[in-house]
Write a protein that holds these residues in place. Structure first.
Motif, PDB file in Angstrom:
ATOM      1  N   THR A 117       0.824  -1.208   0.000  1.00 32.35           N
ATOM      2  CA  THR A 117       0.000   0.000   0.000  1.00 32.35           C
ATOM      3  C   THR A 117       0.857   1.256   0.000  1.00 32.35           C
ATOM      4  O   THR A 117       0.335   2.351  -0.111  1.00 32.35           O
ATOM      5  N   TRP A 118       2.171   1.081   0.141  1.00 33.18           N
ATOM      6  CA  TRP A 118       3.085   2.216   0.180  1.00 33.18           C
ATOM      7  C   TRP A 118       3.634   2.505  -1.209  1.00 33.18           C
ATOM      8  O   TRP A 118       4.237   1.642  -1.816  1.00 33.18           O
ATOM      9  N   PRO A 171       8.825   1.206  -0.913  1.00 32.92           N
ATOM     10  CA  PRO A 171       7.753   0.735  -0.045  1.00 32.92           C
ATOM     11  C   PRO A 171       8.229   0.008   1.216  1.00 32.92           C
ATOM     12  O   PRO A 171       7.665   0.195   2.288  1.00 32.92           O
ATOM     13  N   PRO A 184      -0.105   5.627   4.849  1.00 30.09           N
ATOM     14  CA  PRO A 184      -0.075   6.015   3.429  1.00 30.09           C
ATOM     15  C   PRO A 184      -0.931   7.254   3.154  1.00 30.09           C
ATOM     16  O   PRO A 184      -0.603   8.041   2.269  1.00 30.09           O
TER      17      PRO A 184
END
Length: 71
Positions: free
Chosen positions: A3-4, A54, A68
């Motif tokens: 998700t990063w 990430p 995030p």
């Protein structure tokens, strides 16, 4: 999938400052010691234009409570 997103170090530092971290002291162009009440000091050691991937963002988040959405 992570998700990063990969992000420039300057954006990460700005996000940390927005969520309550402040620069306690700075040494040279890349090493900054950040402080926040209730947390141990965090050493942020990246040049502004350096891209942080990430995996490293996830490590930073574990120590600083960065999300995030903060970026």
């Amino acid at each position: 999938m992570s998700t990063w997103p990969a992000t420039k170090a300057r954006q990460v530092l700005d996000a940390l400052l927005r969520i309550g971290w402040s620069v306690k002291r700075s040494r040279g162009g890349s090493h900054k010691v950040l402080e926040r009440v209730g947390y141990p000091d965090y050493v942020f050691s990246f040049h502004d234009s350096e891209e942080i991937g990430p995996k490293m963002l996830s490590r930073i988040a574990k120590q600083t409570q960065l999300t995030p959405d903060d970026l």
